[in-house]
Design a protein around this motif. Sequence first.
Motif, PDB file in Angstrom:
ATOM      1  N   PRO A   1       0.825  -1.211   0.000  1.00 34.85           N
ATOM      2  CA  PRO A   1       0.000   0.000   0.000  1.00 34.85           C
ATOM      3  C   PRO A   1       0.856   1.256   0.000  1.00 34.85           C
ATOM      4  CG  PRO A   1       0.011  -1.004   2.168  1.00 34.85           C
ATOM      5  CD  PRO A   1       0.688  -1.975   1.246  1.00 34.85           C
ATOM      6  N   GLN A   2       0.238   2.345  -0.387  1.00 33.64           N
ATOM      7  CA  GLN A   2       0.931   3.628  -0.378  1.00 33.64           C
ATOM      8  C   GLN A   2       1.078   4.086   1.066  1.00 33.64           C
ATOM      9  OE1 GLN A   2      -1.106   6.739  -2.441  1.00 33.64           O
ATOM     10  NE2 GLN A   2       0.563   8.208  -2.275  1.00 33.64           N
ATOM     11  N   LEU A   3       2.289   3.955   1.604  1.00 31.02           N
ATOM     12  CA  LEU A   3       2.527   4.245   3.013  1.00 31.02           C
ATOM     13  C   LEU A   3       3.060   5.660   3.168  1.00 31.02           C
ATOM     14  CD1 LEU A   3       4.257   0.903   4.042  1.00 31.02           C
ATOM     15  CD2 LEU A   3       1.846   1.504   4.201  1.00 31.02           C
ATOM     16  N   HIS A   4       2.500   6.391   4.108  1.00 29.64           N
ATOM     17  CA  HIS A   4       2.955   7.740   4.413  1.00 29.64           C
ATOM     18  C   HIS A   4       3.207   7.811   5.909  1.00 29.64           C
ATOM     19  CE1 HIS A   4       1.946   9.409   0.428  1.00 29.64           C
ATOM     20  NE2 HIS A   4       0.974   8.504   0.464  1.00 29.64           N
ATOM     21  N   CYS A   5       4.462   7.907   6.286  1.00 30.59           N
ATOM     22  CA  CYS A   5       4.814   7.886   7.701  1.00 30.59           C
ATOM     23  C   CYS A   5       5.216   9.277   8.155  1.00 30.59           C
ATOM     24  CB  CYS A   5       5.968   6.924   7.948  1.00 30.59           C
ATOM     25  SG  CYS A   5       5.539   5.226   7.540  1.00 30.59           S
ATOM     26  N   PRO A   6       4.729   9.717   9.313  1.00 27.46           N
ATOM     27  CA  PRO A   6       5.062  11.057   9.792  1.00 27.46           C
ATOM     28  C   PRO A   6       6.475  11.124  10.330  1.00 27.46           C
ATOM     29  CG  PRO A   6       3.821   9.896  11.446  1.00 27.46           C
ATOM     30  CD  PRO A   6       3.877   8.987  10.244  1.00 27.46           C
ATOM     31  N   ALA A   7       7.057  12.298  10.272  1.00 27.11           N
ATOM     32  CA  ALA A   7       8.327  12.511  10.959  1.00 27.11           C
ATOM     33  C   ALA A   7       8.087  12.383  12.449  1.00 27.11           C
ATOM     34  CB  ALA A   7       8.880  13.896  10.632  1.00 27.11           C
ATOM     35  N   THR A   8       9.056  11.831  13.169  1.00 28.13           N
ATOM     36  CA  THR A   8       8.879  11.636  14.609  1.00 28.13           C
ATOM     37  C   THR A   8       9.738  12.588  15.419  1.00 28.13           C
ATOM     38  OG1 THR A   8      10.555   9.893  14.540  1.00 28.13           O
ATOM     39  CG2 THR A   8       8.255   9.218  14.354  1.00 28.13           C
ATOM     40  N   ASN A   9      10.282  13.647  14.777  1.00 27.91           N
ATOM     41  CA  ASN A   9      11.002  14.645  15.558  1.00 27.91           C
ATOM     42  C   ASN A   9      10.017  15.686  16.066  1.00 27.91           C
ATOM     43  OD1 ASN A   9      10.500  16.440  13.421  1.00 27.91           O
ATOM     44  ND2 ASN A   9      12.398  15.855  12.381  1.00 27.91           N
ATOM     45  N   ALA A  10      10.520  16.641  16.811  1.00 29.10           N
ATOM     46  CA  ALA A  10       9.631  17.571  17.514  1.00 29.10           C
ATOM     47  C   ALA A  10       8.876  18.495  16.573  1.00 29.10           C
ATOM     48  CB  ALA A  10      10.440  18.399  18.509  1.00 29.10           C
ATOM     49  N   SER A  11       9.396  18.742  15.381  1.00 28.35           N
ATOM     50  CA  SER A  11       8.770  19.730  14.510  1.00 28.35           C
ATOM     51  C   SER A  11       7.565  19.181  13.766  1.00 28.35           C
ATOM     52  CB  SER A  11       9.793  20.238  13.485  1.00 28.35           C
ATOM     53  OG  SER A  11      10.186  19.183  12.624  1.00 28.35           O
ATOM     54  N   PHE A  12       7.555  17.874  13.468  1.00 31.66           N
ATOM     55  CA  PHE A  12       6.480  17.262  12.695  1.00 31.66           C
ATOM     56  C   PHE A  12       6.209  18.062  11.424  1.00 31.66           C
ATOM     57  CE2 PHE A  12       5.680  16.273  17.143  1.00 31.66           C
ATOM     58  CZ  PHE A  12       5.763  14.904  17.084  1.00 31.66           C
ATOM     59  N   SER A  13       7.280  18.480  10.766  1.00 29.46           N
ATOM     60  CA  SER A  13       7.131  19.395   9.644  1.00 29.46           C
ATOM     61  C   SER A  13       6.977  18.690   8.311  1.00 29.46           C
ATOM     62  CB  SER A  13       8.345  20.328   9.583  1.00 29.46           C
ATOM     63  OG  SER A  13       9.530  19.567   9.459  1.00 29.46           O
ATOM     64  N   GLY A  14       7.129  17.380   8.284  1.00 26.46           N
ATOM     65  CA  GLY A  14       7.002  16.713   7.005  1.00 26.46           C
ATOM     66  C   GLY A  14       7.045  15.220   7.158  1.00 26.46           C
ATOM     67  N   GLY A  15       6.975  14.511   6.028  1.00 28.25           N
ATOM     68  CA  GLY A  15       6.952  13.061   6.071  1.00 28.25           C
ATOM     69  C   GLY A  15       8.336  12.472   5.907  1.00 28.25           C
ATOM     70  N   GLU A  16       8.474  11.222   6.263  1.00 28.79           N
ATOM     71  CA  GLU A  16       9.699  10.489   6.021  1.00 28.79           C
ATOM     72  C   GLU A  16       9.312   9.084   5.617  1.00 28.79           C
ATOM     73  OE1 GLU A  16      10.754   8.674  10.406  1.00 28.79           O
ATOM     74  OE2 GLU A  16      11.964  10.290   9.603  1.00 28.79           O
ATOM     75  N   GLU A  17      10.213   8.395   4.956  1.00 29.30           N
ATOM     76  CA  GLU A  17       9.930   7.032   4.560  1.00 29.30           C
ATOM     77  C   GLU A  17       9.882   6.134   5.798  1.00 29.30           C
ATOM     78  OE1 GLU A  17       9.123   5.970   1.528  1.00 29.30           O
ATOM     79  OE2 GLU A  17       9.187   8.081   0.956  1.00 29.30           O
ATOM     80  N   CYS A  18       9.054   5.113   5.724  1.00 28.52           N
ATOM     81  CA  CYS A  18       9.013   4.147   6.816  1.00 28.52           C
ATOM     82  C   CYS A  18      10.357   3.429   6.896  1.00 28.52           C
ATOM     83  CB  CYS A  18       7.903   3.131   6.573  1.00 28.52           C
ATOM     84  SG  CYS A  18       6.276   3.882   6.424  1.00 28.52           S
ATOM     85  N   SER A  19      10.840   3.213   8.105  1.00 30.34           N
ATOM     86  CA  SER A  19      12.164   2.616   8.252  1.00 30.34           C
ATOM     87  C   SER A  19      12.099   1.112   8.477  1.00 30.34           C
ATOM     88  CB  SER A  19      12.898   3.260   9.430  1.00 30.34           C
ATOM     89  OG  SER A  19      12.346   2.814  10.650  1.00 30.34           O
ATOM     90  N   PHE A  20      11.022   0.634   9.126  1.00 29.84           N
ATOM     91  CA  PHE A  20      10.845  -0.784   9.422  1.00 29.84           C
ATOM     92  C   PHE A  20      11.972  -1.348  10.293  1.00 29.84           C
ATOM     93  CE2 PHE A  20       9.037   0.047   5.196  1.00 29.84           C
ATOM     94  CZ  PHE A  20       7.717  -0.274   5.424  1.00 29.84           C
ATOM     95  N   ARG A  21      12.774  -0.503  10.898  1.00 25.55           N
ATOM     96  CA  ARG A  21      13.927  -1.007  11.642  1.00 25.55           C
ATOM     97  C   ARG A  21      13.597  -1.318  13.094  1.00 25.55           C
ATOM     98  NH1 ARG A  21      16.374   1.871  15.473  1.00 25.55           N
ATOM     99  NH2 ARG A  21      15.988   4.107  15.651  1.00 25.55           N
ATOM    100  N   GLY A  22      12.490  -0.781  13.596  1.00 23.08           N
ATOM    101  CA  GLY A  22      12.117  -1.038  14.980  1.00 23.08           C
ATOM    102  C   GLY A  22      12.838  -0.123  15.959  1.00 23.08           C
ATOM    103  N   THR A  23      12.404  -0.190  17.210  1.00 24.17           N
ATOM    104  CA  THR A  23      12.972   0.600  18.294  1.00 24.17           C
ATOM    105  C   THR A  23      13.366  -0.359  19.401  1.00 24.17           C
ATOM    106  OG1 THR A  23      11.442   2.391  17.722  1.00 24.17           O
ATOM    107  CG2 THR A  23      12.560   2.557  19.842  1.00 24.17           C
ATOM    108  N   THR A  24      14.581  -0.260  19.891  1.00 23.76           N
ATOM    109  CA  THR A  24      15.068  -1.219  20.877  1.00 23.76           C
ATOM    110  C   THR A  24      14.403  -1.009  22.234  1.00 23.76           C
ATOM    111  OG1 THR A  24      16.891   0.159  21.674  1.00 23.76           O
ATOM    112  CG2 THR A  24      17.313  -1.220  19.720  1.00 23.76           C
ATOM    113  N   ARG A  25      14.486  -2.026  23.075  1.00 26.01           N
ATOM    114  CA  ARG A  25      13.991  -1.910  24.441  1.00 26.01           C
ATOM    115  C   ARG A  25      14.612  -0.709  25.148  1.00 26.01           C
ATOM    116  NH1 ARG A  25      12.457  -7.429  24.242  1.00 26.01           N
ATOM    117  NH2 ARG A  25      11.474  -8.253  26.150  1.00 26.01           N
ATOM    118  N   LEU A  26      15.920  -0.575  25.028  1.00 22.43           N
ATOM    119  CA  LEU A  26      16.606   0.503  25.733  1.00 22.43           C
ATOM    120  C   LEU A  26      16.143   1.864  25.236  1.00 22.43           C
ATOM    121  CD1 LEU A  26      18.678   1.111  27.908  1.00 22.43           C
ATOM    122  CD2 LEU A  26      20.467   1.042  26.156  1.00 22.43           C
TER     123      LEU A  26
END
Length: 378
Positions: free
Chosen positions: A150-175
Motif C-alpha cells: 500500500p501507499q505508506l505515508h509515515c510522519p516525521a517523529t522529531n519535535a517539529s512534525f514538519s514533514g513526512g519520512e519514509e518508513c524505516s521498518f527497523r524497529g525501536t530497541t527496548r533501551l
Amino acid sequence: MPPHWTFICLSLILAAVTSADDLRGAGHTVPLRTTPEGNLRMRGGTPFKIALFADLHFGEDAWTEWGPRQDANSVGVMAAVLEKEQPDFVVYLGDVITANNIMIKNASVYWDQALTPARVRGIPWSSVFGNHDDAPFEWPMEWFSETGIPQLHCPATNASFSGGEECSFRGTTRLELMKSEIEQNTLSYSKDGPQNLWPSISNYVLKLSSSQEVVVYMYFFDSGGGSYPEVISSAQVKWFQQKSQEVNPDSSVPEIIFWHIPSQAYKKVAPKFYIKKHCVGSIFLEDVAAQEAEMGIMKVLEQRPSVKAVFVGHNHGLDWCCPYKKLWLCFARHTGYGGYGNWSRGARILEINHQPFSLKSWIRMEDGHLHSEVLLSS
C-alpha cells in the motif's frame, strides 16, 4: 492519497504530539524527570490501589483503519477503569505496543500514546517489556500479492512534525523505548535496570512506604521475547537474590512480583478439565503460553516467605489467580483492543492495606462491573 491513509497519518501525528498537548489541556506541566525515584508513599489511613494494564498492543495493523481505531478503544478501556477505580499507581504489564506491525522509525510514538490515560490524570506508573514490544517488523504477506504494497505515508517523529519520512521498518530497541519513557515523563517510575543483565532491560525494584515504615517491595522483571528468547535468565535470578537480600534481608516486608510472560510454574497450577480447584477468575479459555525455559526464578521465589504473588499478562484468554506453594500466581486481564481474542476488556486491580498488611485483588471491566475478588495475603 486515499482518504483512509489521510486518517491514518493524522492519527499517528496526533499520537506523537500527545505527550505535550494532553498535559497542557489537563492543567499539568511537563518537566523532564532528572532523578529516578523508587519510593512510593501511601496516603495516610487509606489503601494503596494499583491498576494493571496488560497487552494493550498499540500500533497493531498501523497501516489500516482498524489499527488506529483499536488504539482509541484501548484508551477508552483505560480511561473507564481509571475513572471508576481512582488508583494510586498503574503498572503497564508488557506488550504495550505491537512493534512487529509498526513501520515508523520511532515506536515511542505509540508507547507514549498508551501512557496518556495515566499521565493526563496525574497517576504515576511503571512498565515492563513483553515479547511484542521490540519484535522485528513482520512484512504482511498480502503486500506481495497482486494488490501490492500500500501507499505508506509515515510522519516525521522529531519535535517539529514538519514533514513526512519514509518508513524505516527497523524497529525501536527496548533501551530506546525505556529511555524515552523515563526522560519524557516525570510520572514514570520505570528504570532501565542494571547493564549487566542486558539484553534484559526492565529489571528494578520499587518501595511502597507509609509515614513510618516500608509496606511492600515491588520487583519488576523483563521476561524476554521479541529480540531475544522468552526467559528470565540466571543472571536476573542472581540480581533478585542480591537485591532482595540488600533491601529486605530478613524477609520481614511483603514482596510482590511483576513480569509479562508466565513462568512454567503457571502450567502446573492451571485448571484442567474445567476443574478450578482453589483458583479465582472468570476466563480459563486457553493453555498457558509459558516462558521457553526455567532458569531458577520460581525456586527462589518459593523459598522467600515474603513473596505473596506474581502477576503476568501475555495470555489474553486467562484472568485467573491460583495458589502455588506459599504464594499466588495471577494473570492480569487483557486490557487492549489490539492483540488476539474477543473477550471483554478490563484490568486487574490490586489493593494494599497496611497494619495489618493485606493484598486484595479483583477485575474491573470496561463496562464498570467488578468480579473475581480474591485475598492474596492469606
